[in-house]
Structures are given as C-alpha cells and as structure tokens.
Design a protein around this motif. Structure first.
Motif, PDB file in Angstrom:
ATOM      1  N   GLY A 191       0.825  -1.199   0.000  1.00  0.00           N
ATOM      2  CA  GLY A 191       0.000   0.000   0.000  1.00  0.00           C
ATOM      3  C   GLY A 191       0.859   1.248   0.000  1.00  0.00           C
ATOM      4  N   ILE A 192       0.254   2.354  -0.326  1.00  0.00           N
ATOM      5  CA  ILE A 192       0.988   3.608  -0.373  1.00  0.00           C
ATOM      6  C   ILE A 192       1.329   4.082   1.037  1.00  0.00           C
ATOM      7  CG2 ILE A 192      -0.084   4.308  -2.554  1.00  0.00           C
ATOM      8  CD1 ILE A 192      -1.963   6.101  -0.973  1.00  0.00           C
ATOM      9  N   PRO A 193       2.405   4.820   1.230  1.00  0.00           N
ATOM     10  CA  PRO A 193       2.767   5.338   2.550  1.00  0.00           C
ATOM     11  C   PRO A 193       1.824   6.469   2.962  1.00  0.00           C
ATOM     12  CG  PRO A 193       4.289   6.160   0.902  1.00  0.00           C
ATOM     13  CD  PRO A 193       3.418   5.150   0.210  1.00  0.00           C
ATOM     14  N   GLU A 194       1.883   6.835   4.240  1.00  0.00           N
ATOM     15  CA  GLU A 194       0.955   7.841   4.767  1.00  0.00           C
ATOM     16  C   GLU A 194       1.109   9.192   4.091  1.00  0.00           C
ATOM     17  OE1 GLU A 194      -0.100   6.325   9.254  1.00  0.00           O
ATOM     18  OE2 GLU A 194       1.755   7.461   8.959  1.00  0.00           O
ATOM     19  N   GLY A 195       2.319   9.583   3.774  1.00  0.00           N
ATOM     20  CA  GLY A 195       2.514  10.860   3.105  1.00  0.00           C
ATOM     21  C   GLY A 195       1.786  10.928   1.776  1.00  0.00           C
ATOM     22  N   GLU A 196       1.838   9.848   1.022  1.00  0.00           N
ATOM     23  CA  GLU A 196       1.151   9.784  -0.262  1.00  0.00           C
ATOM     24  C   GLU A 196      -0.361   9.726  -0.059  1.00  0.00           C
ATOM     25  OE1 GLU A 196       0.599   9.584  -4.436  1.00  0.00           O
ATOM     26  OE2 GLU A 196       2.204  10.303  -3.116  1.00  0.00           O
ATOM     27  N   LEU A 197      -0.801   9.032   0.974  1.00  0.00           N
ATOM     28  CA  LEU A 197      -2.233   8.974   1.272  1.00  0.00           C
ATOM     29  C   LEU A 197      -2.774  10.375   1.555  1.00  0.00           C
ATOM     30  CD1 LEU A 197      -4.789   7.302   1.812  1.00  0.00           C
ATOM     31  CD2 LEU A 197      -4.052   7.108   4.199  1.00  0.00           C
ATOM     32  N   VAL A 198      -2.039  11.138   2.334  1.00  0.00           N
ATOM     33  CA  VAL A 198      -2.452  12.511   2.628  1.00  0.00           C
ATOM     34  C   VAL A 198      -2.494  13.335   1.349  1.00  0.00           C
ATOM     35  CG1 VAL A 198      -1.759  14.646   3.796  1.00  0.00           C
ATOM     36  CG2 VAL A 198      -1.675  12.473   5.020  1.00  0.00           C
ATOM     37  N   ARG A 199      -1.467  13.215   0.526  1.00  0.00           N
ATOM     38  CA  ARG A 199      -1.397  14.009  -0.709  1.00  0.00           C
ATOM     39  C   ARG A 199      -2.579  13.721  -1.623  1.00  0.00           C
ATOM     40  NH1 ARG A 199      -0.185  13.946  -5.810  1.00  0.00           N
ATOM     41  NH2 ARG A 199       0.120  11.686  -5.858  1.00  0.00           N
ATOM     42  N   ARG A 200      -2.964  12.453  -1.714  1.00  0.00           N
ATOM     43  CA  ARG A 200      -4.074  12.089  -2.599  1.00  0.00           C
ATOM     44  C   ARG A 200      -5.443  12.434  -2.007  1.00  0.00           C
ATOM     45  NH1 ARG A 200      -2.708   6.067  -5.103  1.00  0.00           N
ATOM     46  NH2 ARG A 200      -0.526   6.492  -5.722  1.00  0.00           N
ATOM     47  N   SER A 201      -5.513  12.537  -0.689  1.00  0.00           N
ATOM     48  CA  SER A 201      -6.809  12.699  -0.026  1.00  0.00           C
ATOM     49  C   SER A 201      -7.242  14.151   0.111  1.00  0.00           C
ATOM     50  CB  SER A 201      -6.763  12.055   1.364  1.00  0.00           C
ATOM     51  OG  SER A 201      -6.472  10.677   1.281  1.00  0.00           O
ATOM     52  N   TRP A 202      -6.285  15.057   0.276  1.00  0.00           N
ATOM     53  CA  TRP A 202      -6.619  16.462   0.505  1.00  0.00           C
ATOM     54  C   TRP A 202      -5.730  17.368  -0.342  1.00  0.00           C
ATOM     55  CZ3 TRP A 202      -5.967  13.038   4.628  1.00  0.00           C
ATOM     56  CH2 TRP A 202      -7.134  12.743   5.364  1.00  0.00           C
ATOM     57  N   ASP A 203      -6.300  18.460  -0.812  1.00  0.00           N
ATOM     58  CA  ASP A 203      -5.528  19.460  -1.548  1.00  0.00           C
ATOM     59  C   ASP A 203      -5.031  20.496  -0.540  1.00  0.00           C
ATOM     60  OD1 ASP A 203      -4.393  21.250  -3.245  1.00  0.00           O
ATOM     61  OD2 ASP A 203      -6.151  21.528  -4.526  1.00  0.00           O
ATOM     62  N   PRO A 248      -8.564  19.451   7.187  1.00  0.00           N
ATOM     63  CA  PRO A 248      -9.163  18.536   8.163  1.00  0.00           C
ATOM     64  C   PRO A 248      -8.489  18.553   9.532  1.00  0.00           C
ATOM     65  CG  PRO A 248      -7.722  17.320   6.725  1.00  0.00           C
ATOM     66  CD  PRO A 248      -7.716  18.731   6.226  1.00  0.00           C
ATOM     67  N   ARG A 249      -7.522  19.461   9.738  1.00  0.00           N
ATOM     68  CA  ARG A 249      -6.762  19.540  10.992  1.00  0.00           C
ATOM     69  C   ARG A 249      -6.138  18.178  11.313  1.00  0.00           C
ATOM     70  NH1 ARG A 249      -9.895  23.428  15.250  1.00  0.00           N
ATOM     71  NH2 ARG A 249      -7.831  23.360  16.207  1.00  0.00           N
ATOM     72  N   LEU A 250      -5.290  17.746  10.422  1.00  0.00           N
ATOM     73  CA  LEU A 250      -4.613  16.462  10.553  1.00  0.00           C
ATOM     74  C   LEU A 250      -3.575  16.512  11.667  1.00  0.00           C
ATOM     75  CD1 LEU A 250      -3.954  15.720   6.771  1.00  0.00           C
ATOM     76  CD2 LEU A 250      -5.763  14.746   8.204  1.00  0.00           C
ATOM     77  N   PRO A 251      -3.218  15.350  12.202  1.00  0.00           N
ATOM     78  CA  PRO A 251      -2.120  15.297  13.177  1.00  0.00           C
ATOM     79  C   PRO A 251      -0.849  15.894  12.591  1.00  0.00           C
ATOM     80  CG  PRO A 251      -3.309  13.211  13.123  1.00  0.00           C
ATOM     81  CD  PRO A 251      -3.842  14.022  11.988  1.00  0.00           C
ATOM     82  N   GLU A 252      -0.101  16.619  13.407  1.00  0.00           N
ATOM     83  CA  GLU A 252       1.085  17.317  12.913  1.00  0.00           C
ATOM     84  C   GLU A 252       2.123  16.363  12.329  1.00  0.00           C
ATOM     85  OE1 GLU A 252       2.741  20.060  15.685  1.00  0.00           O
ATOM     86  OE2 GLU A 252       0.813  20.997  16.153  1.00  0.00           O
ATOM     87  N   VAL A 253       2.178  15.122  12.815  1.00  0.00           N
ATOM     88  CA  VAL A 253       3.157  14.171  12.311  1.00  0.00           C
ATOM     89  C   VAL A 253       2.933  13.880  10.829  1.00  0.00           C
ATOM     90  CG1 VAL A 253       1.801  12.105  12.908  1.00  0.00           C
ATOM     91  CG2 VAL A 253       4.303  11.971  12.802  1.00  0.00           C
ATOM     92  N   LEU A 254       1.719  14.079  10.354  1.00  0.00           N
ATOM     93  CA  LEU A 254       1.403  13.841   8.950  1.00  0.00           C
ATOM     94  C   LEU A 254       1.699  15.057   8.075  1.00  0.00           C
ATOM     95  CD1 LEU A 254      -2.015  11.967   9.320  1.00  0.00           C
ATOM     96  CD2 LEU A 254       0.211  10.961   8.743  1.00  0.00           C
ATOM     97  N   LEU A 255       2.030  16.192   8.702  1.00  0.00           N
ATOM     98  CA  LEU A 255       2.180  17.449   7.966  1.00  0.00           C
ATOM     99  C   LEU A 255       3.535  18.104   8.250  1.00  0.00           C
ATOM    100  CD1 LEU A 255      -1.382  18.905   8.636  1.00  0.00           C
ATOM    101  CD2 LEU A 255      -0.593  17.768   6.554  1.00  0.00           C
ATOM    102  N   PRO A 256       4.626  17.457   7.938  1.00  0.00           N
ATOM    103  CA  PRO A 256       5.930  18.069   8.194  1.00  0.00           C
ATOM    104  C   PRO A 256       6.101  19.356   7.391  1.00  0.00           C
ATOM    105  CG  PRO A 256       6.157  16.143   6.789  1.00  0.00           C
ATOM    106  CD  PRO A 256       4.743  16.140   7.277  1.00  0.00           C
ATOM    107  N   ASP A 257       6.454  20.435   8.110  1.00  0.00           N
ATOM    108  CA  ASP A 257       6.765  21.722   7.474  1.00  0.00           C
ATOM    109  C   ASP A 257       5.568  22.352   6.750  1.00  0.00           C
ATOM    110  OD1 ASP A 257       9.469  21.397   8.265  1.00  0.00           O
ATOM    111  OD2 ASP A 257       9.829  20.144   6.506  1.00  0.00           O
ATOM    112  N   TRP A 258       4.337  21.978   7.113  1.00  0.00           N
ATOM    113  CA  TRP A 258       3.169  22.591   6.463  1.00  0.00           C
ATOM    114  C   TRP A 258       2.845  23.895   7.178  1.00  0.00           C
ATOM    115  CZ3 TRP A 258      -2.508  22.686   7.358  1.00  0.00           C
ATOM    116  CH2 TRP A 258      -3.209  23.110   6.216  1.00  0.00           C
ATOM    117  N   ARG A 259       3.005  25.029   6.479  1.00  0.00           N
ATOM    118  CA  ARG A 259       2.818  26.319   7.136  1.00  0.00           C
ATOM    119  C   ARG A 259       1.348  26.641   7.401  1.00  0.00           C
ATOM    120  NH1 ARG A 259       4.092  28.003   1.760  1.00  0.00           N
ATOM    121  NH2 ARG A 259       2.489  29.378   0.850  1.00  0.00           N
TER     122      ARG A 259
END
Length: 289
Positions: A191-203, A248-259
C-alpha cells in the motif's frame, strides 16, 4: 447605535452601503448563519430583524437579499419569529444550538489535539452510482466537513477515528449503509505510505494558499473599533467556518513543514483577540447593553 425597529436604526439614518466588495463568497443566508452563531448564540436572547439586517447590509448585501436570508433561515428551522409590537424578534431553535455547538468545536476550538495520534485511520468505502448525483453531493459535503479525504473513488479516510458515528449518521440517512464497508486500523503493506495517502486525499496546497490569502487580508492591517472591526471579525469567522472542507486539521506528524498549521492558529487567535471589542459593538447595535 442601538436598533429599535425592523427597518432602520434609532437615529433614523439608513445603513450606508459599504464602499468595498462583499468579502465573503457565500450567500447572504450562509453568512447569516455565521452571524447567528458568532453574535446571537452566545447571549441566548432574541434578536431584532433590524439588527440582523444592519450587519448583513454592512457586510455588503442588499436589503432584499438580507431580508430573504432571514426569512429562509426561519423556514429552515434555525430561527423562530415572535412579534413584539412593530418588531419581529428571532430566537434560535434547538436545531440551531446543536449546529453551532458542533461548529464551534470543529472550527474554532483549540481542543482538537493535532499533536497526539495513535496511528489509526478510519476508512469508509461507500460506492454511489453515477446517476445519484444529488446523493453524492450531500455525502461528499458531509464527509468533507467531518474531516474525511477522498484518495480513490468511493474511498474516504480520516485519522479522526472518533468521527465514525458522525459518518454513520450521514450514510444511513442517505440510504447507503447496505453497500458500505468501514474499518479502523493502521496502514499496512502493500500500500501507499501515509505521506502519499495525505497528498491524494486532501488538496493541502489549496488550503495553504487560502490561509495565506486570509493572513494577507486580516493580519496585515489594523481595523478600527466599531463597524469596521465588527465586520472584519464576522468576515474572518465566516472564512474560517468554511476551512474544515479544505483543512481537516490532521495530526502534525502527517504534515511536516506545512505552514498552514501556523497560519490557522494565527487566524483563530486573531478572531479571539477581536471578539471582546466586536461583541461590545454588537451588543450596542442589538440593544443588549
């Protein structure tokens, strides 16, 4: 000024038309919901039609659109009318109280913990035939509001596993439960990693751009107390009320360096900073002093 009738303020001067474009892209009715949640809900008191019209017109809506918004919001069961002489007073219904309680927590609360996460995802597979466009639209809006992303056709995911009941209510109400499969768990291989899952799920790039636009608009200038600050406060609240569909206010661990994380916090802080002064002016307008 204090409003004393359904049509004009107590000093008989008409509300001046704003010299700027309507800031919100929403309809007058949608913005009125923000006004009710932000200004009326906290006080638990009926509000005059004139006070609602004053604010809507100050936000750039015409008399007809503002009055129509009030009437349609009443027809939708969010406010109930009561006559008091020449005036119409509007009271929030139980339906409205539930809506605003949930909205306040979802949009503005700092209690949504984005630092703690156990690594589990809620996954919902809910196929809808191409011909059921109305059902699809309702489902997509409800799931986006609940913080779900859509990485593949028919598949919805969120790290907010506590929102399973919310999703279930929507799916059952739309009659989609018989064909729905849902489960909670960690990502597995293959399966795809979490970073890719986030990228595909939300803009999230679009959400980041919108936050930047809001910062440029609200954090780059000073608003004078009175109408100017009140209307800016409402415009910001209305803009933030729409952001859960993008962020969606995702956990910070899923959003490295997201301003976007820092921008969202700053905007929520700005609203909180403005609230006492904006509400003091509203109480004067609405005769709540």
């Amino acid at each position: 000024m204090t409003l004393m009738s359904d049509s004009k303020p107590s000093d008989s001067k008409q509300v001046p038309a704003p010299d700027r474009e309507v800031a919100s892209t929403g309809s007058a009715r949608s913005v009125l919901v923000t006004v009710l949640g932000d200004l009326v809900e906290p006080y638990g008191q009926p509000v005059r039609t004139a006070a609602l019209l004053y604010v809507l017109k100050g936000l750039g809506y015409g008399e007809h659109a503002a009055r129509q918004a009030v009437a349609r919001t009443g027809s939708a069961g969010l406010i109930a009318a009561d006559r008091n002489g020449r005036e119409t007073l509007w009271t929030l219904t139980d339906k409205a109280h539930r809506l605003f309680t949930e909205g306040e927590l979802r949009v503005f609360s700092t209690d949504v913990d984005t630092t703690q996460w156990d690594g589990r995802w809620l996954v919902v597979n809910v196929p809808i035939p191409e011909s059921h466009r109305s059902t699809r639209k309702k489902l997509y809006a409800a799931l986006r509001w609940a913080g779900f992303g859509n990485p593949a056709p028919g598949v919805w995911v969120t790290p907010h596993v506590d929102r399973a009941a919310e999703a279930a209510r929507t799916i059952e109400a739309l009659g989609l439960a018989p064909n729905t499969v849902s489960f909670v768990g960690e990502l597995a291989i293959p399966g795809i990693p979490e970073g890719e899952l986030v990228r595909r799920s939300w803009d999230l790039e679009a959400a980041e751009e919108e936050y930047d636009r809001l910062l440029d608009r609200f954090d780059a200038r000073t608003f004078e107390p009175g109408d100017e600050l009140l209307f800016a406060h409402l415009e910001l609240a209305d803009a933030l009320r729409r952001m859960p569909y993008m962020d969606p206010r995702l956990p910070e661990v899923l959003l490295p360096d997201w301003r976007g994380l820092k921008a969202a916090r700053r905007l929520r802080d700005l609203r909180a900073e403005w609230t006492p002064t904006a509400h003091a002016h509203w109480r004067h307008i609405a005769g709540l002093d």
